[in-house]
Design a protein around this motif. Structure first.
Motif, mmCIF file in Angstrom:
data_model
loop_
_atom_site.group_PDB
_atom_site.id
_atom_site.type_symbol
_atom_site.label_atom_id
_atom_site.label_comp_id
_atom_site.label_asym_id
_atom_site.label_seq_id
_atom_site.Cartn_x
_atom_site.Cartn_y
_atom_site.Cartn_z
ATOM 1 N N GLY A 125 0.784 -1.223 0.000
ATOM 2 C CA GLY A 125 0.000 0.000 0.000
ATOM 3 C C GLY A 125 0.817 1.275 0.000
ATOM 4 N N THR A 126 2.139 1.165 0.151
ATOM 5 C CA THR A 126 2.983 2.359 0.116
ATOM 6 C C THR A 126 2.925 2.977 -1.278
ATOM 7 N N VAL A 127 2.794 4.318 -1.322
ATOM 8 C CA VAL A 127 2.699 5.021 -2.594
ATOM 9 C C VAL A 127 3.887 5.962 -2.738
ATOM 10 N N LEU A 128 4.568 5.866 -3.884
ATOM 11 C CA LEU A 128 5.659 6.781 -4.224
ATOM 12 C C LEU A 128 5.198 7.621 -5.401
ATOM 13 N N THR A 129 5.383 8.943 -5.304
ATOM 14 C CA THR A 129 4.995 9.821 -6.406
ATOM 15 C C THR A 129 6.148 10.737 -6.762
ATOM 16 N N SER A 130 6.089 11.232 -7.999
ATOM 17 C CA SER A 130 7.112 12.170 -8.459
ATOM 18 C C SER A 130 6.798 13.573 -8.002
ATOM 19 N N SER A 131 7.805 14.409 -8.041
ATOM 20 C CA SER A 131 7.643 15.839 -7.766
ATOM 21 C C SER A 131 8.760 16.564 -8.494
ATOM 22 N N ASN A 132 8.676 17.884 -8.501
ATOM 23 C CA ASN A 132 9.765 18.630 -9.137
ATOM 24 C C ASN A 132 11.091 18.388 -8.419
ATOM 25 N N ALA A 133 11.015 18.149 -7.114
ATOM 26 C CA ALA A 133 12.231 17.909 -6.342
ATOM 27 C C ALA A 133 12.735 16.480 -6.504
ATOM 28 N N ALA A 134 11.827 15.532 -6.810
ATOM 29 C CA ALA A 134 12.208 14.127 -6.971
ATOM 30 C C ALA A 134 11.635 13.626 -8.276
ATOM 31 N N PRO A 135 12.289 13.967 -9.387
ATOM 32 C CA PRO A 135 11.691 13.686 -10.696
ATOM 33 C C PRO A 135 11.748 12.227 -11.125
ATOM 34 N N ALA A 136 12.575 11.361 -10.493
ATOM 35 C CA ALA A 136 12.663 9.947 -10.860
ATOM 36 C C ALA A 136 12.031 9.092 -9.775
ATOM 37 N N VAL A 137 11.249 8.111 -10.205
ATOM 38 C CA VAL A 137 10.558 7.241 -9.249
ATOM 39 C C VAL A 137 11.019 5.795 -9.492
ATOM 40 N N PRO A 138 11.564 5.134 -8.472
ATOM 41 C CA PRO A 138 11.967 3.733 -8.636
ATOM 42 C C PRO A 138 10.769 2.798 -8.512
ATOM 43 N N PHE A 139 10.828 1.667 -9.184
ATOM 44 C CA PHE A 139 9.778 0.658 -9.040
ATOM 45 C C PHE A 139 10.325 -0.698 -9.448
ATOM 46 N N ARG A 140 9.539 -1.723 -9.129
ATOM 47 C CA ARG A 140 9.916 -3.108 -9.415
ATOM 48 C C ARG A 140 8.938 -3.667 -10.435
ATOM 49 N N PRO A 141 9.402 -3.868 -11.648
ATOM 50 C CA PRO A 141 8.511 -4.397 -12.681
ATOM 51 C C PRO A 141 7.932 -5.751 -12.279
ATOM 52 N N GLY A 142 6.635 -5.906 -12.521
ATOM 53 C CA GLY A 142 5.972 -7.152 -12.178
ATOM 54 C C GLY A 142 5.595 -7.266 -10.731
ATOM 55 N N VAL A 143 6.027 -6.324 -9.896
ATOM 56 C CA VAL A 143 5.707 -6.347 -8.467
ATOM 57 C C VAL A 143 4.885 -5.114 -8.084
ATOM 58 N N ASP A 144 5.379 -3.944 -8.444
ATOM 59 C CA ASP A 144 4.701 -2.693 -8.108
ATOM 60 C C ASP A 144 3.753 -2.286 -9.244
ATOM 61 N N ARG A 145 2.706 -1.489 -8.885
ATOM 62 C CA ARG A 145 1.771 -0.929 -9.871
ATOM 63 C C ARG A 145 2.283 0.444 -10.299
#
Length: 527
Positions: A462-482
């Motif tokens: 349920g943890t949500v990571l979002t982009s922002s102007n200060a953090a323009p790159a978002v990491p994720f795990r293909p096949g695991v995260d939405r």
């Protein structure tokens, strides 16, 4: 200094008393390396006991040069002569007491009689072993060829030389090397020098070609250093559980054979020599079997086999379940018979048998030990290092669906990123991904819409990571995260491009990176 303290304690326990004075010439520090052992002491065997009186009871008896009715140098040379050899031109250099004949050697030395040369007094070889460091300082010079051979200054040399004519192209001589440098000075600079020079080349060698000496044949050092050719060594050191062999010497080799190529029918030269090395104390001796200098090989003495495990190598990994590696011990041989077994070990466990087996090894460093056994039961060992490496990066393909977001209605759309990663040696390379946008996140009124957080990753917990102007790159795990990307773009002519970058890394650290894109077109025509 701890090493010196332990060694001093060992010598003290052994009862070393009558040491060579520290101020005497050549006493303890003729070479820099000798200064590492200031506790070295030598003990003199009383002359009456050495001559066979008093408490001495050994079966060994010796008669030195120069004693009434004793042998001459010519007698020593003739005592060695066997079938196919004639000798002439005999000479001897050294102290008279350092050379002679012996008898009573069966069950002690390994043969009944012959010639003994030493760096002290040949009378001191008689047993039982009562001193841990018997020493005879003769005050005679060293030997130039031995100094050259060893790279160490030599002292108190005993050298018997002669010319001989053989009736065949090979000669043999049986001998036993003994020393009171055992076991305390194994792997030290006090490695007394000994050689049989046939036409200038030493034939008294251990397996592998090293000269026979305290350092090349031993069962180790009481301070912890490992042994070398221990199957050729007989321990008699009082400090290390020995003393059962009826000789004063602290250690002996088994019966060895010098074998040398010669020129038949013409004069050749033999030079039998032994000397103290690095200082004058602690005697060494060589016993040479009577009648064994011959062109006929001695059938009763087995020569140990020689193991050769092949050259160290690096092998590329070939598969998840291991890599087939061909071993090669075919260069192993037995000088006087045949090899009956080849056994390969890793970590103490046998992994293969035969001269040229194939083993399966995992990625990493391996040390394999080959043990060969000859038809007389003697063995030898050699090792080979095999490093199985993985230098090939994983194969990687990346695809995103959908590849285009339309219409640009500011809504988040789910994007599926499929990744296929394969590696020859790692069944599951580690996959990591990031997503970035060609346009920054924006707030109300700036131009690309009225929303922020244009890239959003939701993890299974349920943890949500979002982009922002200060953090323009978002990491994720293909096949695991939405992964969700916003369908919006600025009002300029260029489309908005989301770049998804995936890296696959195997267990050896090799990595491959691939990228794919998701586009938000500028106009209503889908790209």
């Amino acid at each position: 200094m701890k090493r010196l303290a332990i060694l001093g304690a060992l010598l003290a326990l052994a009862g070393c008393r009558d040491s060579v004075p520290a101020t005497a010439p050549d006493a303890h520090r003729p070479l820099g390396s000798a200064a590492e052992f200031p506790e070295r002491k030598g003990e003199s065997k009383p002359e009456a006991e050495a001559a066979g009186f008093g408490t001495m009871s050994s079966g060994l008896s010796t008669v030195a040069l120069g004693t009434p009715g004793g042998p001459t140098p010519e007698d020593l040379a003739q005592a060695l002569v066997g079938a196919g050899i004639t000798v002439s031109g005999v000479s001897y250099s050294g102290a008279a007491q350092a050379a002679g004949t012996f008898a009573g050697g069966d069950g002690i030395i390994g043969f009944e009689s012959g010639v003994v040369l030493g760096s002290g007094s040949v009378a001191s070889v008689r047993g039982p072993n009562q001193l841990d460091g018997v020493t005879g300082v003769n005050g005679t010079p060293g030997d130039g060829p031995l100094t050259t051979l060893t790279g160490r200054t030599t002292y108190d040399a005993s050298v018997l030389s002669f010319t001989f004519v053989p009736d065949d192209d090979r000669v043999y001589v049986e001998y036993v090397f003994t020393s009171d440098e055992y076991n305390e000075y194994v792997n030290s600079s006090f490695d007394d020098a000994f050689a049989f020079f046939v036409n200038g080349t030493n034939c008294a060698t251990a397996p592998g070609g090293a000269r026979v000496s305290v350092n090349s044949i031993n069962a180790g050092n009481p301070l912890g250093s490992g042994g070398s050719n221990p199957h050729l060594y007989r321990n008699n050191d009082l400090s290390d559980g020995g003393g059962a062999i009826d000789t004063e010497m602290d250690g002996l080799t088994v019966v060895m054979v010098c074998e040398a190529a010669v020129n038949p029918g013409v004069p050749n030269t033999m030079r039998l020599s032994i000397a103290d090395a690095s200082d004058r104390i602690l005697d060494s001796n060589v016993f040479i079997k009577a009648g064994s200098f011959s062109t006929t090989p001695p059938p009763q003495v087995n020569q140990p086999p020689v193991a050769a495990a092949g050259a160290d190598r690096v092998v590329e990994c070939a598969g998840h379940s291991g890599t087939a590696v061909a071993l090669d011990g075919s260069a192993s041989h037995d000088p006087d018979g045949k090899l009956v077994s080849y056994e390969w070990f890793e970590g103490g466990s046998q992994v293969a048998a035969g001269a040229t087996p194939t083993v399966t090894l995992g990625t990493g460093a391996h040390t394999l030990v080959l043990v060969v056994t000859d038809d007389s039961g003697a063995t030898d060992a050699d090792s080979v290092a095999v490093d199985v490496v993985d230098t090939v990066a994983p194969a990687l393909t990346v695809d995103a669906t959908p590849a285009s977001l339309w219409p640009p209605d500011h809504g988040l759309r789910a994007v599926q990123v499929s990744v296929v990663s394969t590696d020859a040696c790692d069944p599951a390379p580690v996959v990591a991904a990031t997503v970035v946008s060609s346009e920054a996140d924006d707030a109300r009124g700036v131009g690309d819409g009225e929303t922020t957080g244009d890239m959003q990753v939701t993890r299974p917990d349920g943890t949500v990571l979002t982009s922002s102007n200060a953090a323009p790159a978002v990491p994720f795990r293909p096949g695991v995260d939405r992964l969700e990307l916003r369908a919006e773009r600025s009002g300029t002519a260029a489309p908005r491009v989301y770049t998804i970058t995936v890296t696959a890394t195997d267990g050896a650290g090799n990595s491959t990176t691939r990228s794919t894109t998701v586009v938000v077109a500028h106009d209503q025509r889908k790209p």
